[in-house]
Design an enzyme around this catalytic site. Structure first.
Site, mmCIF file in Angstrom:
data_model
loop_
_atom_site.group_PDB
_atom_site.id
_atom_site.type_symbol
_atom_site.label_atom_id
_atom_site.label_comp_id
_atom_site.label_asym_id
_atom_site.label_seq_id
_atom_site.Cartn_x
_atom_site.Cartn_y
_atom_site.Cartn_z
ATOM 1 N N SER A 287 37.139 36.075 47.872
ATOM 2 C CA SER A 287 38.079 36.040 48.992
ATOM 3 C C SER A 287 37.348 35.509 50.239
ATOM 4 C CB SER A 287 38.684 37.431 49.223
ATOM 5 O OG SER A 287 39.747 37.374 50.136
ATOM 6 N N ASP A 534 47.475 34.285 41.680
ATOM 7 C CA ASP A 534 47.076 34.514 43.076
ATOM 8 C C ASP A 534 48.037 33.774 44.007
ATOM 9 O OD1 ASP A 534 45.788 34.850 45.507
ATOM 10 O OD2 ASP A 534 43.797 34.407 44.730
ATOM 11 N N HIS A 568 45.655 38.185 43.532
ATOM 12 C CA HIS A 568 44.409 37.960 44.262
ATOM 13 C C HIS A 568 43.372 39.035 43.949
ATOM 14 C CE1 HIS A 568 41.846 36.405 47.415
ATOM 15 N NE2 HIS A 568 41.794 37.593 48.001
#
Length: 587
Positions: A287, A534, A568
Site C-alpha cells: 500500500s 483491489d 486491497h
C-alpha cells in the site's frame, strides 16, 4: 462543549520587520487570499546576532472555514426544537405521564449515542480516550540534523523515528530488510522483536504471519527493520508531536509541513546511517509502503539490493485520490477538528469514524462481504423476533451486519489514530508520482531551495547521484531547463523504440513517462504484486508499474497477479500466495 483551544502566548513567533516582508512575501492570488498566511518570518540575512530564531517549515494551506450554505430551519424544520408544551395544556394525568416517558427515553438514547461515539460525559465535561500513544518499549532514533523537505523551503527541525527490529545483523551488515508500512500501521510488524519489553514483544503485529523464524521473511536469516512513517502518530515525529518553540505541551497540529513519500524515505535513510547499514538486502512495502519502497530505490539506488511493491502503484490513480479526498473532507467537516488544533480539546471522533468507514469500503471487496455477511440484519436475528416469530421493524441505526461491521471499524479507529496524521499521510499518497515530468519538477524545486544539501536526483542522473551523497564535482549542481528537456527528449525516443518491440499488459497512456522516471531502477531486481479484487489500487496500476520497470531495461522484474475476494487487504490476509511470492523473491 469545551471552548476551542487557543495557542499559548509562549509559542507566538516574532513579528517580522517591514523590510523583511518586502523581500520574502508576495501577494497571494485573489482566489487564494483567504487561504494563505499573511506573513512568514525570515531572519534578516545580514543579522550578526548570535541568537537564532526558530523558522518553521512552510505549513500547508487549509480550506476556508465552513459556513452553513442554507438555513437549517428550511424544509419545514427548525434550527432548534421547540420546547415541549406545558403539561397543563394537556388533558388528564395520562398525557403528563406520556410526556415524561418520552423525555426519559430521549435522554437514554442521547446517552447511548454519546457512549457509542466516544463522547460519554464525565463530571460535566466531555473527555476523549487517550489515543495514538506509542508503546513505551518502541525504539527511537533521534536525528540531530534537520530534514530537507520537497514541499517546503525550510527544513523540518531535528526529528525522531520509531522503529523495531527482529533477527540479527550479520558481520557483513548486508542481510537487512526494511519494511515500509501502510498509512495507519505502527512499527510493530510482528512479535518477538529485539530490545523491547515482554509486554510489547509478545503482542501480535500487523504482519505476524509473514515475519518471524521460518516464515516468509525469515528472521533466522534476515535482520528486519520496520519504522513508523514520518508524519505518523506511533512514536515518529508528526502533527501530534511537540511544537519546537513551545513548552512541550503544544503540538504541531496543521503547522506541520506538507510531506511527500520521498521525505519519509529520506528520514529512513538517516536511520540506516545510524544503524551503520550501507545497503539493504531488500526494501519491501505494501500500500503506502509500496510507494516508499519504490521511492527509496529511486533516491538512493546504490543502497537497495532488491525492491518489492505490493498493492501499490508508481503514480497515484485518480480513483484513490478521490476516495482519500472524501475521507479528509468528512474529517475536516467535524467541528471538533478545529482546523487541526484539537489536542487540548475533544478529538474529531465523528469525522474520523466516517472517514474510516469510507476507507474500509475501499480496503475490502463486495464478494467478500457477500460471503461473510450476506443481507443479514440485526432486526431479523432470533433475539429480535416477536412472540409469533416475526422479525422486528428495520432500524435506521446500523442494522445490516455490514453496517455494524463498518460502524465497529470506524469506532475503533477513531480512538486509536490521530486525525491529522491521517490527513497528512493520505495527502502524501495522493502526491506520489514517479513519472519523469513530476520527478524533474521536484528535483529542480528541491535543488534550488537546498543548494548545500545532498541533491534530489533527476530521472536522468546516474546512480552515483543520490540523497545519501553529495553531487559529484564533475556533475553540474544545477541543470538548466534546456539540458533537462534534451535528456527527456532522448529518453522518450529510446522508450518509444522499446515500446514498439515490447508488448505491455498495461494500457496506460502514461507508461512511457513512468518508464523514464524509473530509469534509475533498471539494475535493481523488483517484485510487483497486484490483486484482482483491489478497488483502491486497481490491478491495472500494478501492471503499469511492472511494464514501466521492464521498459527501463530491467531484466529482473517479477509480476504476480492474485485472485481471491479480500480486495486491497489481501496483503494482510493471503499468507499462502503473498507470503509465497515474497519468500521466492527473497531466496
Amino acid at each position: 462543549m469545551p471552548p476551542r483551544a487557543t495557542l499559548p502566548r509562549s509559542v507566538q513567533l516574532p513579528s517580522p520587520s517591514p523590510n523583511t516582508l518586502k523581500s520574502s512575501w508576495k501577494p497571494p492570488k485573489p482566489h487564494l487570499a483567504a487561504y494563505q498566511y499573511q506573513h512568514q518570518y525570515h531572519p534578516p540575512a545580514s543579522s550578526s546576532s548570535t541568537s537564532t530564531h526558530f523558522v518553521p517549515p512552510t505549513s500547508p494551506q487549509l480550506p476556508s472555514r465552513r459556513k452553513p450554505a442554507f438555513n437549517p430551519g428550511g424544509f419545514g424544520l427548525q434550527s432548534s426544537p421547540r420546547p415541549a408544551p406545558s403539561p397543563r395544556s394537556w388533558k388528564g394525568k395520562q398525557k403528563e405521564e406520556e410526556i415524561e416517558e418520552i423525555r426519559r427515553k430521549d435522554e437514554e438514547i442521547r446517552r447511548d449515542e454519546e457512549r457509542l461515539e466516544g463522547r460519554e460525559a464525565s463530571k460535566g465535561k466531555e473527555e476523549a480516550e487517550a489515543c495514538y500513544v506509542p508503546p513505551p518499549a518502541t525504539l527511537h532514533f533521534h536525528s540531530p540534523n534537520t530534514l530537507p523537505l520537497l514541499y517546503s523551503p525550510q527544513p523540518l527541525p531535528p526529528f525522531q523515528i520509531a522503529y523495531e527490529t527482529w533477527g540479527t545483523l550479520n558481520s557483513a551488515r548486508d542481510n537487512a530488510i526494511l519494511l515500509h508500512t501502510g498509512l495507519s500501521a505502527s512499527s510493530h510488524v510482528a512479535s518477538g522483536g529485539n530490545d523491547v519489553s515482554s509486554s510489547t514483544s509478545s503482542k501480535p503485529g500487523w504482519w505476524e504471519d509473514f515475519v518471524g523464524p521460518g516464515k516468509s521473511i525469515d528472521t533466522d536469516k534476515f535482520f528486519v527493520i520496520c519504522t513508523n512513517a514520518l508524519g505518523g502518530c506511533f512514536g515518529s515525529t508528526g502533527p501530534s508531536s511537540p511544537y519546537p518553540p513551545g513548552d512541550g505541551e503544544t503540538r504541531w497540529a496543521t503547522r506541520f509541513p506538507m510531506l511527500s513519500i520521498h521525505d519519509m524515505t529520506r528520514a529512513q535513510l538517516d536511520l540506516l546511517d545510524h544503524l551503520k547499514i550501507d545497503k539493504l538486502y531488500a526494501s519491501i512495502g505494501s500500500s503506502m509502503g509500496g510507494m516508499q519502497s519504490i521511492s527509496m530505490a529511486y533516491i538512493a539506488p546504490e543502497r537497495v539490493g532488491r525492491v518489492a511493491s505490493i498493492s501499490a502503484s508508481g503514480r497515484s490513480g485518480l480513483n484513490g485520490v478521490g476516495m482519500r479526498y472524501a475521507q479528509r473532507s468528512v474529517l475536516m467537516a467535524d467541528p471538533n477538528w478545529n482546523r487541526g488544533f484539537y489536542y487540548d480539546g475533544v478529538p474529531p471522533h465523528n469525522g474520523m469514524k466516517l472517514a474510516r468507514q469510507i476507507a474500509t469500503i475501499t480496503y475490502r471487496s463486495g464478494p467478500e462481504w457477500e460471503q461473510r455477511f450476506g443481507r443479514q440484519m440485526l432486526s431479523e436475528q432470533e433475539a429480535a423476533l416477536d412472540s409469533d416469530g416475526n422479525p422486528g421493524v428495520p432500524r435506521l441505526s446500523p442494522d445490516f451486519l455490514i453496517e455494524t461491521y463498518l460502524d465497529h471499524q470506524g469506532e475503533r479507529f477513531c480512538l486509536t489514530y490521530d486525525a491529522n496524521s491521517m490527513i497528512y499521510l493520505s495527502k502524501a499518497m495522493d502526491l506520489f508520482d514517479m513519472s519523469s515530468a513530476a520527478l524533474t519538477s521536484l528535483a529542480r524545486k528541491f535543488n534550488t531551495a537546498y543548494p548545500d544539501a545532498n541533491p534530489f536526483p533527476y530521472p536522468s542522473d546516474p546512480v552515483g547521484v543520490s540523497v545519501s551523497s553529495p553531487r559529484p564535482e564533475n556533475t553540474s549542481q544545477e541543470k538548466d531547463n534546456s539540458n533537462v528537456n534534451e535528456d527527456v527528449s532522448e529518453r522518450e525516443k529510446e522508450t518509444l523504440k522499446k515500446l514498439k518491440k515490447f508488448i505491455p499488459t498495461s494500457k496506460s497512456p502514461h507508461l512511457s513517462e513512468l518508464s523514464q522516471g524509473l530509469k534509475r531502477l533498471k539494475d535493481i531486481p523488483a517484485l510487483v504484486l497486484g490483486v484482482q479484487s483491489d478497488v483502491l489500487f486497481p490491478v491495472e496500476q500494478q501492471r503499469e508499474l511492472a511494464d514501466a520497470l521492464k521498459l527501463t531495461g530491467n531484466q529482473n522484474v517479477t509480476y504476480y497477479e492474485l485472485g481471491g475476494v479480500w480486495g486491497h487487504d489481501t496483503f494482510l490476509l493471503d499468507v499462502q500466495n503473498v507470503g509465497g511470492a515474497i519468500r521466492g523473491f527473497l531466496h
